[in-house]
Design an enzyme around this catalytic site. Sequence first.
Site, PDB file in Angstrom:
ATOM      1  N   ARG A   1      11.912  -9.583   1.914  1.00 15.85           N
ATOM      2  CA  ARG A   1      10.326  -9.417   1.305  1.00 15.85           C
ATOM      3  C   ARG A   1       9.756 -10.091   0.438  1.00 15.85           C
ATOM      4  O   ARG A   1       9.159 -11.326  -0.049  1.00 15.85           O
ATOM      5  CB  ARG A   1      11.350  -9.110  -0.118  1.00 15.85           C
ATOM      6  CG  ARG A   1      10.822  -8.351  -1.314  1.00 15.85           C
ATOM      7  CD  ARG A   1      11.466  -7.335  -2.701  1.00 15.85           C
ATOM      8  NE  ARG A   1      10.334  -6.638  -3.036  1.00 15.85           N
ATOM      9  CZ  ARG A   1      10.653  -5.554  -3.904  1.00 15.85           C
ATOM     10  NH1 ARG A   1      12.024  -5.409  -4.203  1.00 15.85           N
ATOM     11  NH2 ARG A   1       9.161  -5.079  -4.394  1.00 15.85           N
TER      12      ARG A   1
ATOM     13  N   ARG B   1      -6.508   1.169  -3.885  1.00 12.12           N
ATOM     14  CA  ARG B   1      -5.124   0.692  -3.459  1.00 12.12           C
ATOM     15  C   ARG B   1      -4.872   1.181  -1.619  1.00 12.12           C
ATOM     16  O   ARG B   1      -4.403   0.156  -1.148  1.00 12.12           O
ATOM     17  CB  ARG B   1      -4.096   1.456  -4.129  1.00 12.12           C
ATOM     18  CG  ARG B   1      -4.019   1.032  -5.739  1.00 12.12           C
ATOM     19  CD  ARG B   1      -2.650   1.977  -6.269  1.00 12.12           C
ATOM     20  NE  ARG B   1      -1.579   2.311  -5.584  1.00 12.12           N
ATOM     21  CZ  ARG B   1      -0.579   1.053  -5.745  1.00 12.12           C
ATOM     22  NH1 ARG B   1      -1.253  -0.389  -6.957  1.00 12.12           N
ATOM     23  NH2 ARG B   1       0.410   0.719  -5.517  1.00 12.12           N
TER      24      ARG B   1
ATOM     25  N   HIS C   1      -3.378  -0.650   1.624  1.00 13.00           N
ATOM     26  CA  HIS C   1      -2.292   0.554   2.858  1.00 13.00           C
ATOM     27  C   HIS C   1      -2.923   0.442   4.473  1.00 13.00           C
ATOM     28  O   HIS C   1      -2.131   0.464   5.298  1.00 13.00           O
ATOM     29  CB  HIS C   1      -1.915   1.825   2.372  1.00 13.00           C
ATOM     30  CG  HIS C   1      -0.841   2.082   0.735  1.00 13.00           C
ATOM     31  ND1 HIS C   1      -0.518   1.296   1.428  1.00 13.00           N
ATOM     32  CD2 HIS C   1      -1.543   2.595  -0.014  1.00 13.00           C
ATOM     33  CE1 HIS C   1       0.400   1.516  -0.545  1.00 13.00           C
ATOM     34  NE2 HIS C   1      -0.363   2.408  -1.071  1.00 13.00           N
TER      35      HIS C   1
ATOM     36  N   ARG D   1      14.130  -7.849  -5.706  1.00 14.22           N
ATOM     37  CA  ARG D   1      14.833  -6.955  -6.142  1.00 14.22           C
ATOM     38  C   ARG D   1      14.640  -6.606  -4.725  1.00 14.22           C
ATOM     39  O   ARG D   1      14.409  -7.178  -3.470  1.00 14.22           O
ATOM     40  CB  ARG D   1      13.678  -6.250  -6.872  1.00 14.22           C
ATOM     41  CG  ARG D   1      13.841  -6.359  -8.322  1.00 14.22           C
ATOM     42  CD  ARG D   1      12.464  -4.738  -8.743  1.00 14.22           C
ATOM     43  NE  ARG D   1      11.238  -4.399  -8.640  1.00 14.22           N
ATOM     44  CZ  ARG D   1      10.691  -5.195  -9.271  1.00 14.22           C
ATOM     45  NH1 ARG D   1      10.987  -6.186 -10.435  1.00 14.22           N
ATOM     46  NH2 ARG D   1       9.690  -5.030  -8.935  1.00 14.22           N
TER      47      ARG D   1
ATOM     48  N   SER E   1      14.982  -2.959  -4.589  1.00  8.07           N
ATOM     49  CA  SER E   1      14.903  -1.496  -4.879  1.00  8.07           C
ATOM     50  C   SER E   1      15.380  -0.580  -4.322  1.00  8.07           C
ATOM     51  O   SER E   1      14.833   0.136  -3.231  1.00  8.07           O
ATOM     52  CB  SER E   1      13.191  -1.868  -4.416  1.00  8.07           C
ATOM     53  OG  SER E   1      12.404  -3.167  -5.216  1.00  8.07           O
TER      54      SER E   1
ATOM     55  N   LEU F   1      13.412  -2.534  21.676  1.00  8.03           N
ATOM     56  CA  LEU F   1      13.346  -3.096  20.243  1.00  8.03           C
ATOM     57  C   LEU F   1      13.292  -1.908  19.153  1.00  8.03           C
ATOM     58  O   LEU F   1      13.121  -0.662  20.411  1.00  8.03           O
ATOM     59  CB  LEU F   1      12.104  -3.622  19.630  1.00  8.03           C
ATOM     60  CG  LEU F   1      11.823  -3.818  18.005  1.00  8.03           C
ATOM     61  CD1 LEU F   1      12.875  -4.365  17.138  1.00  8.03           C
ATOM     62  CD2 LEU F   1      10.511  -3.652  17.740  1.00  8.03           C
TER      63      LEU F   1
ATOM     64  N   ASP G   1       6.155  -5.687   0.735  1.00 11.60           N
ATOM     65  CA  ASP G   1       5.536  -4.625  -0.629  1.00 11.60           C
ATOM     66  C   ASP G   1       4.510  -5.945  -1.184  1.00 11.60           C
ATOM     67  O   ASP G   1       3.937  -6.640  -0.477  1.00 11.60           O
ATOM     68  CB  ASP G   1       6.244  -5.507  -1.869  1.00 11.60           C
ATOM     69  CG  ASP G   1       6.764  -4.332  -3.248  1.00 11.60           C
ATOM     70  OD1 ASP G   1       5.327  -4.012  -3.437  1.00 11.60           O
ATOM     71  OD2 ASP G   1       6.740  -5.501  -4.125  1.00 11.60           O
ATOM     72  N   GLY G   2       3.449  -5.152  -2.230  1.00  9.87           N
ATOM     73  CA  GLY G   2       1.919  -5.499  -2.086  1.00  9.87           C
ATOM     74  C   GLY G   2       0.774  -5.327  -2.188  1.00  9.87           C
ATOM     75  O   GLY G   2      -0.114  -5.897  -1.917  1.00  9.87           O
ATOM     76  N   ASN G   3       1.241  -4.072  -0.929  1.00 10.41           N
ATOM     77  CA  ASN G   3      -0.372  -3.425  -0.775  1.00 10.41           C
ATOM     78  C   ASN G   3      -1.461  -3.045  -1.900  1.00 10.41           C
ATOM     79  O   ASN G   3      -2.612  -3.704  -1.744  1.00 10.41           O
ATOM     80  CB  ASN G   3      -0.235  -2.088   0.211  1.00 10.41           C
ATOM     81  CG  ASN G   3       0.320  -2.275   1.018  1.00 10.41           C
ATOM     82  OD1 ASN G   3       0.585  -3.145   1.877  1.00 10.41           O
ATOM     83  ND2 ASN G   3       1.598  -1.500   2.203  1.00 10.41           N
ATOM     84  N   GLY G   4      -0.816  -3.174  -2.991  1.00  8.03           N
ATOM     85  CA  GLY G   4      -1.839  -1.937  -4.009  1.00  8.03           C
ATOM     86  C   GLY G   4      -2.228  -3.550  -4.428  1.00  8.03           C
ATOM     87  O   GLY G   4      -3.016  -3.404  -4.329  1.00  8.03           O
TER      88      GLY G   4
ATOM     89  N   TRP H   1       7.203   8.525  -4.386  1.00  5.88           N
ATOM     90  CA  TRP H   1       6.787  10.365  -4.499  1.00  5.88           C
ATOM     91  C   TRP H   1       5.800  10.558  -6.237  1.00  5.88           C
ATOM     92  O   TRP H   1       4.917  11.337  -6.416  1.00  5.88           O
ATOM     93  CB  TRP H   1       7.409  11.983  -4.638  1.00  5.88           C
ATOM     94  CG  TRP H   1       8.493  11.783  -3.331  1.00  5.88           C
ATOM     95  CD1 TRP H   1       9.457  11.308  -3.107  1.00  5.88           C
ATOM     96  CD2 TRP H   1       7.067  12.364  -1.688  1.00  5.88           C
ATOM     97  NE1 TRP H   1       9.630  11.915  -1.465  1.00  5.88           N
ATOM     98  CE2 TRP H   1       8.098  12.117  -0.818  1.00  5.88           C
ATOM     99  CE3 TRP H   1       5.751  12.864  -1.216  1.00  5.88           C
ATOM    100  CZ2 TRP H   1       8.005  12.658   0.145  1.00  5.88           C
ATOM    101  CZ3 TRP H   1       5.914  13.682  -0.445  1.00  5.88           C
ATOM    102  CH2 TRP H   1       6.867  13.440   0.629  1.00  5.88           C
TER     103      TRP H   1
HETATM  104  C1  FPP Z   1       4.156  -1.222  -1.171  1.00  5.15           C
HETATM  105  O1  FPP Z   1       3.166  -1.213  -1.353  1.00  5.15           O
HETATM  106  C2  FPP Z   1       4.226  -0.539   0.307  1.00  5.15           C
HETATM  107  C3  FPP Z   1       4.279   0.618   0.410  1.00  5.15           C
HETATM  108  C4  FPP Z   1       5.164   1.617  -0.893  1.00  5.15           C
HETATM  109  C5  FPP Z   1       4.317   1.852   1.888  1.00  5.15           C
HETATM  110  C6  FPP Z   1       4.252   0.837   3.164  1.00  5.15           C
HETATM  111  C7  FPP Z   1       3.328   1.386   3.659  1.00  5.15           C
HETATM  112  C8  FPP Z   1       2.465   0.759   4.673  1.00  5.15           C
HETATM  113  C9  FPP Z   1       2.358  -0.653   5.411  1.00  5.15           C
HETATM  114  C10 FPP Z   1       1.948   1.624   5.584  1.00  5.15           C
HETATM  115  C11 FPP Z   1       2.547   2.478   5.881  1.00  5.15           C
HETATM  116  C12 FPP Z   1       4.138   2.654   6.974  1.00  5.15           C
HETATM  117  C13 FPP Z   1       3.204   2.523   8.234  1.00  5.15           C
HETATM  118  C14 FPP Z   1       5.374   2.224   8.867  1.00  5.15           C
HETATM  119  C15 FPP Z   1       3.012   2.568   9.293  1.00  5.15           C
HETATM  120  P1  FPP Z   1       2.102  -1.224  -2.855  1.00  5.15           P
HETATM  121  O2  FPP Z   1       1.531  -0.443  -2.816  1.00  5.15           O
HETATM  122  O3  FPP Z   1       3.722  -0.523  -3.549  1.00  5.15           O
HETATM  123  O4  FPP Z   1       2.092  -2.758  -3.582  1.00  5.15           O
HETATM  124  P2  FPP Z   1       2.069  -2.808  -5.317  1.00  5.15           P
HETATM  125  O5  FPP Z   1       3.522  -2.883  -5.003  1.00  5.15           O
HETATM  126  O6  FPP Z   1       1.238  -4.295  -4.864  1.00  5.15           O
HETATM  127  O7  FPP Z   1       1.311  -1.994  -5.667  1.00  5.15           O
END
Ligand code: FPP
Length: 245
Positions: free
Chosen positions: A193, A38, A42, A199, A201, A136, A25-28, A74
């Site tokens: 996490r 955002r 990713h 959570r 989730s 693995l 979590d936390g890419n955004g 989605w």
């Molecule tokens: C949560 O961050 C992350 C995701 C919804 C997707 C995870 C996907 C990747 C790491 C890349 C693709 C995966 C692979 C296996 C190649 P968020 O966008 O919910 O972050 P936020 O909560 O800060 O908005």
Amino acid sequence: MAKDQELVDRLDRAKLPQHVAIIMDGNGRWAKAKGLPRVAGHRAGVKKVREVVRTSQEIGIKILTLYAFSRENWKRPRREVDVLMRLLQEFLRRECPNMNKNGVKLRAIGRLKELPAGVQRVLENTIKSTMDNKGLLLNLALNYGGRSEIVDAVRDLIKDVQKGVRKVEEVDEETFQEYLYTAGLPDPDLLIRTSGEYRISNFLLYQLSYSEIWVTPVYWPDFGRELFLEALFDYQKRERRFGGV
Ligand code: FPP
């Protein structure tokens, strides 16, 4: 790197988790904090997927389950969903030769039939190409929801009862597990996490019953080998009683 290797050597081999599951979590938020879109988060997240896969392989973890896309995802803007699907496709295409080189076997859990055709194709190809690998097991949760997994299991079980393949009285926890997407896999020993939320989730609702949970405030694109090792050391300090004494 040398210090890092020392850390790996200090892990107690007898107490390694067999199965690690991660909510990435936390890419955004990582991207936002840097003033980036955002999707840049990713993209940076994919690099960390590679790093964590490599580390798991090296340490000798047997199964790594990554929550890559939930059924709820989605609801995100179309463009973001498209980028995530493209990144996934690229990841599989690019990593397939490496997986074969390193003995990684790919599996996927979720409602895979609802994924875009292109993703399904590359997924099927990679699963087929890596199916005899003995290292693995990389298990990607895609279009995954814990509740739908349980519903799908119940549906399949009812069909088998209707066909006379199973008797209602013989359904117990062990038989039920055979109907989950994770059939044949041990439950996760450790759930990691990132980004500080406490959570589940809708992730592996049935399978996480007794898993140890480790949460870090660090966003997924800043997670990596070092923190992964920290989580493993912390896990090795835990006493697991599974409801006993
Ligand atoms: C949560 O961050 C992350 C995701 C919804 C997707 C995870 C996907 C990747 C790491 C890349 C693709 C995966 C692979 C296996 C190649 P968020 O966008 O919910 O972050 P936020 O909560 O800060 O908005």
